[in-house]
Design a protein around this motif. Structure first.
Motif, PDB file in Angstrom:
ATOM      1  N   LYS A  28       0.825  -1.204   0.000  1.00 40.85           N
ATOM      2  CA  LYS A  28       0.000   0.000   0.000  1.00 40.85           C
ATOM      3  C   LYS A  28       0.864   1.262   0.000  1.00 40.85           C
ATOM      4  CE  LYS A  28      -4.256  -1.789   2.076  1.00 40.85           C
ATOM      5  NZ  LYS A  28      -5.264  -1.623   3.133  1.00 40.85           N
ATOM      6  N   SER A  29       0.360   2.301  -0.646  1.00 47.44           N
ATOM      7  CA  SER A  29       1.047   3.585  -0.653  1.00 47.44           C
ATOM      8  C   SER A  29       0.925   4.232   0.716  1.00 47.44           C
ATOM      9  CB  SER A  29       0.426   4.500  -1.706  1.00 47.44           C
ATOM     10  OG  SER A  29      -0.896   4.864  -1.326  1.00 47.44           O
ATOM     11  N   ARG A  30       1.703   5.285   0.931  1.00 44.92           N
ATOM     12  CA  ARG A  30       1.622   5.948   2.227  1.00 44.92           C
ATOM     13  C   ARG A  30       0.238   6.576   2.436  1.00 44.92           C
ATOM     14  NH1 ARG A  30       5.839  10.818   2.711  1.00 44.92           N
ATOM     15  NH2 ARG A  30       6.892  10.137   0.839  1.00 44.92           N
ATOM     16  N   THR A  31      -0.386   7.053   1.365  1.00 43.61           N
ATOM     17  CA  THR A  31      -1.733   7.623   1.492  1.00 43.61           C
ATOM     18  C   THR A  31      -2.746   6.549   1.861  1.00 43.61           C
ATOM     19  OG1 THR A  31      -1.293   9.440  -0.032  1.00 43.61           O
ATOM     20  CG2 THR A  31      -3.589   8.792   0.243  1.00 43.61           C
ATOM     21  N   GLU A  32      -2.618   5.368   1.253  1.00 42.68           N
ATOM     22  CA  GLU A  32      -3.523   4.268   1.592  1.00 42.68           C
ATOM     23  C   GLU A  32      -3.310   3.826   3.038  1.00 42.68           C
ATOM     24  OE1 GLU A  32      -4.142   1.988  -2.672  1.00 42.68           O
ATOM     25  OE2 GLU A  32      -2.244   1.720  -1.587  1.00 42.68           O
ATOM     26  N   LEU A  33      -2.063   3.742   3.468  1.00 39.34           N
ATOM     27  CA  LEU A  33      -1.779   3.370   4.853  1.00 39.34           C
ATOM     28  C   LEU A  33      -2.360   4.394   5.821  1.00 39.34           C
ATOM     29  CD1 LEU A  33       1.914   2.221   4.380  1.00 39.34           C
ATOM     30  CD2 LEU A  33       0.028   0.743   5.096  1.00 39.34           C
ATOM     31  N   TRP A  34      -2.244   5.663   5.465  1.00 38.10           N
ATOM     32  CA  TRP A  34      -2.738   6.732   6.325  1.00 38.10           C
ATOM     33  C   TRP A  34      -4.263   6.707   6.434  1.00 38.10           C
ATOM     34  CZ3 TRP A  34       0.028  10.392   9.114  1.00 38.10           C
ATOM     35  CH2 TRP A  34      -0.702  11.456   9.652  1.00 38.10           C
ATOM     36  N   LEU A  35      -4.922   6.657   5.301  1.00 35.68           N
ATOM     37  CA  LEU A  35      -6.382   6.752   5.293  1.00 35.68           C
ATOM     38  C   LEU A  35      -7.059   5.454   5.722  1.00 35.68           C
ATOM     39  CD1 LEU A  35      -6.929   8.758   1.981  1.00 35.68           C
ATOM     40  CD2 LEU A  35      -6.955   9.634   4.330  1.00 35.68           C
ATOM     41  N   GLU A  36      -6.514   4.321   5.286  1.00 31.87           N
ATOM     42  CA  GLU A  36      -7.176   3.037   5.528  1.00 31.87           C
ATOM     43  C   GLU A  36      -6.756   2.396   6.847  1.00 31.87           C
ATOM     44  OE1 GLU A  36      -6.517   0.591   2.106  1.00 31.87           O
ATOM     45  OE2 GLU A  36      -7.155   2.172   0.709  1.00 31.87           O
ATOM     46  N   ASP A  93      -9.662   2.342  13.475  1.00 35.73           N
ATOM     47  CA  ASP A  93      -9.676   1.820  14.840  1.00 35.73           C
ATOM     48  C   ASP A  93      -8.359   1.122  15.179  1.00 35.73           C
ATOM     49  OD1 ASP A  93     -10.015  -1.311  14.417  1.00 35.73           O
ATOM     50  OD2 ASP A  93     -11.338  -0.300  12.989  1.00 35.73           O
ATOM     51  N   TYR A  94      -8.206   0.731  16.448  1.00 33.39           N
ATOM     52  CA  TYR A  94      -6.941   0.193  16.946  1.00 33.39           C
ATOM     53  C   TYR A  94      -6.465  -1.026  16.151  1.00 33.39           C
ATOM     54  CZ  TYR A  94      -3.618  -2.146  20.024  1.00 33.39           C
ATOM     55  OH  TYR A  94      -2.498  -2.778  20.514  1.00 33.39           O
ATOM     56  N   ASN A  95      -7.320  -2.022  15.961  1.00 30.79           N
ATOM     57  CA  ASN A  95      -6.909  -3.236  15.263  1.00 30.79           C
ATOM     58  C   ASN A  95      -6.504  -2.948  13.824  1.00 30.79           C
ATOM     59  OD1 ASN A  95      -7.242  -4.938  17.471  1.00 30.79           O
ATOM     60  ND2 ASN A  95      -9.384  -5.372  16.972  1.00 30.79           N
ATOM     61  N   THR A  96      -7.209  -2.056  13.178  1.00 33.46           N
ATOM     62  CA  THR A  96      -6.876  -1.704  11.802  1.00 33.46           C
ATOM     63  C   THR A  96      -5.555  -0.949  11.752  1.00 33.46           C
ATOM     64  OG1 THR A  96      -9.245  -1.541  11.331  1.00 33.46           O
ATOM     65  CG2 THR A  96      -7.735  -0.613   9.700  1.00 33.46           C
ATOM     66  N   ARG A  97      -5.299  -0.095  12.739  1.00 33.65           N
ATOM     67  CA  ARG A  97      -4.016   0.609  12.808  1.00 33.65           C
ATOM     68  C   ARG A  97      -2.862  -0.365  13.011  1.00 33.65           C
ATOM     69  NH1 ARG A  97      -6.673   4.007  16.507  1.00 33.65           N
ATOM     70  NH2 ARG A  97      -5.241   3.382  18.172  1.00 33.65           N
ATOM     71  N   GLN A  98      -3.107  -1.427  13.772  1.00 28.13           N
ATOM     72  CA  GLN A  98      -2.056  -2.391  14.089  1.00 28.13           C
ATOM     73  C   GLN A  98      -1.729  -3.336  12.939  1.00 28.13           C
ATOM     74  OE1 GLN A  98      -0.290  -3.328  17.139  1.00 28.13           O
ATOM     75  NE2 GLN A  98      -0.732  -1.202  17.662  1.00 28.13           N
ATOM     76  N   GLN A  99      -2.643  -3.508  12.009  1.00 26.90           N
ATOM     77  CA  GLN A  99      -2.460  -4.507  10.958  1.00 26.90           C
ATOM     78  C   GLN A  99      -1.141  -4.353  10.194  1.00 26.90           C
ATOM     79  OE1 GLN A  99      -5.597  -4.702   8.032  1.00 26.90           O
ATOM     80  NE2 GLN A  99      -4.639  -6.388   6.910  1.00 26.90           N
ATOM     81  N   PRO A 100      -0.754  -3.137   9.740  1.00 27.60           N
ATOM     82  CA  PRO A 100       0.491  -3.036   8.977  1.00 27.60           C
ATOM     83  C   PRO A 100       1.732  -3.523   9.726  1.00 27.60           C
ATOM     84  CG  PRO A 100      -0.846  -1.082   8.637  1.00 27.60           C
ATOM     85  CD  PRO A 100      -1.501  -1.855   9.746  1.00 27.60           C
ATOM     86  N   VAL A 101       1.929  -3.119  10.975  1.00 24.01           N
ATOM     87  CA  VAL A 101       3.137  -3.532  11.673  1.00 24.01           C
ATOM     88  C   VAL A 101       3.103  -5.023  11.991  1.00 24.01           C
ATOM     89  CG1 VAL A 101       2.366  -3.034  14.049  1.00 24.01           C
ATOM     90  CG2 VAL A 101       4.795  -2.879  13.462  1.00 24.01           C
ATOM     91  N   ARG A 102       1.933  -5.568  12.256  1.00 25.53           N
ATOM     92  CA  ARG A 102       1.858  -7.003  12.539  1.00 25.53           C
ATOM     93  C   ARG A 102       2.137  -7.813  11.278  1.00 25.53           C
ATOM     94  NH1 ARG A 102      -2.781  -9.244  14.479  1.00 25.53           N
ATOM     95  NH2 ARG A 102      -4.179  -7.584  13.801  1.00 25.53           N
ATOM     96  N   ASP A 111       1.539   5.044  18.677  1.00 27.89           N
ATOM     97  CA  ASP A 111       0.342   5.464  17.964  1.00 27.89           C
ATOM     98  C   ASP A 111       0.731   6.194  16.682  1.00 27.89           C
ATOM     99  OD1 ASP A 111      -2.398   5.925  17.519  1.00 27.89           O
ATOM    100  OD2 ASP A 111      -2.268   7.907  18.429  1.00 27.89           O
ATOM    101  N   GLY A 112       0.263   5.718  15.569  1.00 30.67           N
ATOM    102  CA  GLY A 112       0.599   6.302  14.280  1.00 30.67           C
ATOM    103  C   GLY A 112       1.697   5.548  13.569  1.00 30.67           C
ATOM    104  N   MET A 113       2.783   5.194  14.286  1.00 31.30           N
ATOM    105  CA  MET A 113       3.891   4.487  13.657  1.00 31.30           C
ATOM    106  C   MET A 113       3.511   3.061  13.276  1.00 31.30           C
ATOM    107  SD  MET A 113       6.348   6.567  13.275  1.00 31.30           S
ATOM    108  CE  MET A 113       4.994   7.690  12.947  1.00 31.30           C
ATOM    109  N   GLU A 114       2.597   2.439  14.025  1.00 32.75           N
ATOM    110  CA  GLU A 114       2.235   1.055  13.722  1.00 32.75           C
ATOM    111  C   GLU A 114       1.620   0.935  12.334  1.00 32.75           C
ATOM    112  OE1 GLU A 114       0.257   3.272  15.176  1.00 32.75           O
ATOM    113  OE2 GLU A 114      -1.098   2.224  16.541  1.00 32.75           O
ATOM    114  N   SER A 115       1.065   2.024  11.812  1.00 34.83           N
ATOM    115  CA  SER A 115       0.524   2.019  10.456  1.00 34.83           C
ATOM    116  C   SER A 115       1.553   2.456   9.432  1.00 34.83           C
ATOM    117  CB  SER A 115      -0.694   2.954  10.370  1.00 34.83           C
ATOM    118  OG  SER A 115      -1.710   2.567  11.268  1.00 34.83           O
ATOM    119  N   MET A 116       2.378   3.444   9.770  1.00 31.28           N
ATOM    120  CA  MET A 116       3.261   4.063   8.784  1.00 31.28           C
ATOM    121  C   MET A 116       4.645   3.439   8.712  1.00 31.28           C
ATOM    122  SD  MET A 116       0.967   5.941   7.676  1.00 31.28           S
ATOM    123  CE  MET A 116       1.951   6.593   6.321  1.00 31.28           C
ATOM    124  N   ILE A 117       4.998   2.522   9.621  1.00 34.19           N
ATOM    125  CA  ILE A 117       6.298   1.866   9.565  1.00 34.19           C
ATOM    126  C   ILE A 117       6.475   1.114   8.251  1.00 34.19           C
ATOM    127  CG2 ILE A 117       5.466  -0.192  10.780  1.00 34.19           C
ATOM    128  CD1 ILE A 117       8.970   1.334  11.170  1.00 34.19           C
TER     129      ILE A 117
END
Length: 586
Positions: free
Chosen positions: A132-140, A145-154, A190-196
């Motif tokens: 996913k692009s950084r915009t997709e990671l940011w918006l999606e 919510d918390y679980n959705t934010r955690q998905q990228p780093v997991r 908070d925030g980095m778990e999606s954008m890492i």
């Protein structure tokens, strides 16, 4: 088969055996292995496995014997050999130089490696966020919510293991680990778990074989880096120095080129009038150069709030600045001040030495030889404008005599322990998000002290052996190994079946064991060679033989084919080898 053996082996309930022998006894046996400082990491046989006594691990000057070139290369350019890889390496030429040259060139030209089997595994893992692009990671994700934010780093955690264990592009994954630590970002906040993911997949992996200056700018513009080091809110009303500080101290020149709080004019200069290092005023001036470098994060600022890089001209300090004795003119075009600073630090000779010292330390040993550091730094500096600059530096280090002759000046960190264990035992595991065993394994792994993307300070996990030779990382690594090797069936009284071996977590130990290896001596020697690619120290080997023999004559043929307790002991013997000092040296 003797009645004595039947009575002594059959009276153990298999779960008691796993708990007693597989964890306590295996760890206890490891504590008596006499091959060096790692021996002190084990709890004594009378102690609980979770005890962490304060051992003096630096009290010995033991140096392990140097193994074959194949063992050195496969352990230091990657995460250790899988069964058959040492033999394949030795088929690459008639001399060690021919073999290492062939392997190095293949690994540096990683795009030419056929990695179809791994790519199939990666596709089957069904990760959703890594492309996913950084915009997709940011918006999606970031804005959800918390679980959705955690998905990228997991997903990134699991993908990192999957790549390291199964990819044939071993050096690519090994050097990725280096750069993730070099440009460290704490990925669990908070925030980095999606954008890492944007930082690792979008910046580090595409640039780590290319040009360092381009690489550096990618990190400077990364949404994750801008937020992690607070530059996204740095303005002319109050420049935030966090990013500028780490740019100098960690990303480029390093603390070794820091001259302290003296004035810029006091720093000595080379024959080209370039300051030999930096001072605090250089950091302060550089922080002004990066004011306005930000992220689209607020609709109240007129942003799209999509996580993209934005330059806020109204927030930029427009006046002249002096960095490394170079005067940056006032009122330059947008972003030019920051780009000038990136040029100054990326092309500085001190950066060449600092980056190469870190690379040599990672690839050769903690006592980085100055001759290789300075030679690599020359390659780095002379090729500072080349598109393949970093590849040329890697080649210089990997082809040095010190690389292929140095052994025992490093130990594996927990990530390397886990991955090399999986590779040595030929683990079959998907690392899928929806598989419980993966989550259980990560729970054990995270206790070792090197959870991926979880180092808080910006300096990255330590890369010297003393940091990892305390008892806690090793004990928790052993618990992880014992957990994975004791995985069998859900029915504690059932025998291992073909379907268990075929599933995605079972480590098959009995299957690869040759039918003509049945004594404790034969079983120990076979698995020592299979896992280490070399012999063990005689005292260490004897401990493994004694453990497998369980009090019997080491030449006695054990009933391995039809006795479940003996099969379990074989599994734990393999775990014991992977807990021995020889397994940890690099």
């Amino acid at each position: 088969m003797s009645n004595e053996f039947d009575k002594r082996a059959k009276n153990k309930h298999r779960r008691d055996f796993l708990k007693g022998v597989g964890i306590t006894a295996a760890a206890g046996a490891a504590s008596t292995l006499a091959a060096g400082p790692v021996a002190a990491m084990a709890p004594k046989a009378t102690e609980a496995i979770d005890s962490t006594p304060d051992y003096d691990l630096q009290a010995t000057d033991y140096t392990p014997p140097t193994p074959s070139t194949a063992v050195i290369v496969l352990n230091k350019m990657g995460f250790g050999p899988t069964p058959g890889e040492i033999a394949a390496f030795n088929q690459r030429g008639s001399t060690n130089l021919e073999r290492i040259t062939s392997y190095v060139e293949e690994q540096l030209d990683h795009e030419s490696i056929d990695d179809t089997e791994f790519e199939t595994r990666m596709a089957e893992a069904n990760f959703e966020t890594l492309t996913k692009s950084r915009t997709e990671l940011w918006l999606e994700h970031r804005r959800q919510d918390y679980n959705t934010r955690q998905q990228p780093v997991r997903e990134l955690e699991r993908a990192t293991f999957l790549r390291a264990v199964y990819s044939k592009k071993q050096f690519k994954e090994f050097i990725s680990d280096f750069w993730v630590n070099h440009f460290n970002i704490y990925g669990l906040s908070d925030g980095m778990e999606s954008m890492i993911v944007e930082m690792v997949e979008g910046v580090i992996r595409p640039n780590m074989f290319g040009n360092f200056r381009a690489f550096l700018e990618g990190t400077a513009r990364s949404t994750a880096m801008l937020i992690y080091l607070d530059n996204y809110k740095s303005t002319d009303a109050g420049a935030n120095e966090n990013y500028a500080r780490e740019l100098f101290e960690l990303h480029t020149l390093g603390a070794e080129n820091y001259f302290g709080t003296v004035s810029q004019s006091s720093v000595p200069r080379d024959e080209n009038e370039v300051p030999l290092g930096y001072v605090d005023d250089d950091v302060y001036e550089a922080s002004r150069a990066f004011t306005g470098w930000s992220v689209s994060y607020s609709i109240w600022l007129g942003d799209a709030d999509d996580g993209s890089f934005v330059y806020r001209n109204d927030d930029h300090d427009r006046y002249q600045k002096r960095v490394l004795w170079y005067e940056i003119e006032p009122d330059q075009e947008a972003e030019k001040d920051g780009e000038d600073v990136l040029d100054l630090v990326a092309y500085h000779p001190g950066t060449a030495r600092y980056i190469c010292r870190k690379l040599v330390t990672r690839l050769i040993g903690d006592d980085a030889p100055d001759s290789v550091v300075l030679g690599a730094a020359e390659v780095f500096y002379d090729n500072r404008f080349a598109a393949d600059q970093l590849t040329q530096v890697y080649r210089y280090i990997l082809m040095s005599a010190d690389f292929r002759s140095t052994w025992g000046d490093k130990v594996k960190r927990p990530f390397e322990i886990a991955v090399s264990f999986f590779r040595a035992t030929n683990l079959n595991m998907t690392f899928r998000m929806d598989h419980g065993t993966t989550g259980n394994f990560l729970g054990y792994y995270n206790d070792t002290g090197q959870r991926l993307f979880a180092w808080g300070p910006p300096d990255g996990y330590p890369d010297f052996k003393e940091a990892w030779m305390s008892s806690a990382p090793r004990v928790y690594a052993w618990r992880m190994i014992n957990y994975m090797i004791s995985r069998d069936t859900d029915n504690e009284d059932a025998a291992i079946t073909t379907s268990d071996i075929a599933n995605d977590y079972y480590i098959d130990i009995l299957g690869p064991t040759p039918s003509d290896k049945r004594t404790a001596e034969e079983l120990a020697d076979y698995w020592i060679e299979r896992i280490l690619g070399r012999t063990m120290d005689s005292a260490d080997r004897q401990e493994v033989v004694d453990f497998m023999g369980n009090g019997f004559n080491p030449d006695y043929e054990l009933p391995l084919d039809d006795d479940q307790s003996t099969q379990e002991r074989l599994r734990m013997m393999v775990a014991l080898i992977c807990c021995a000092p020889d397994f940890y040296w690099k």
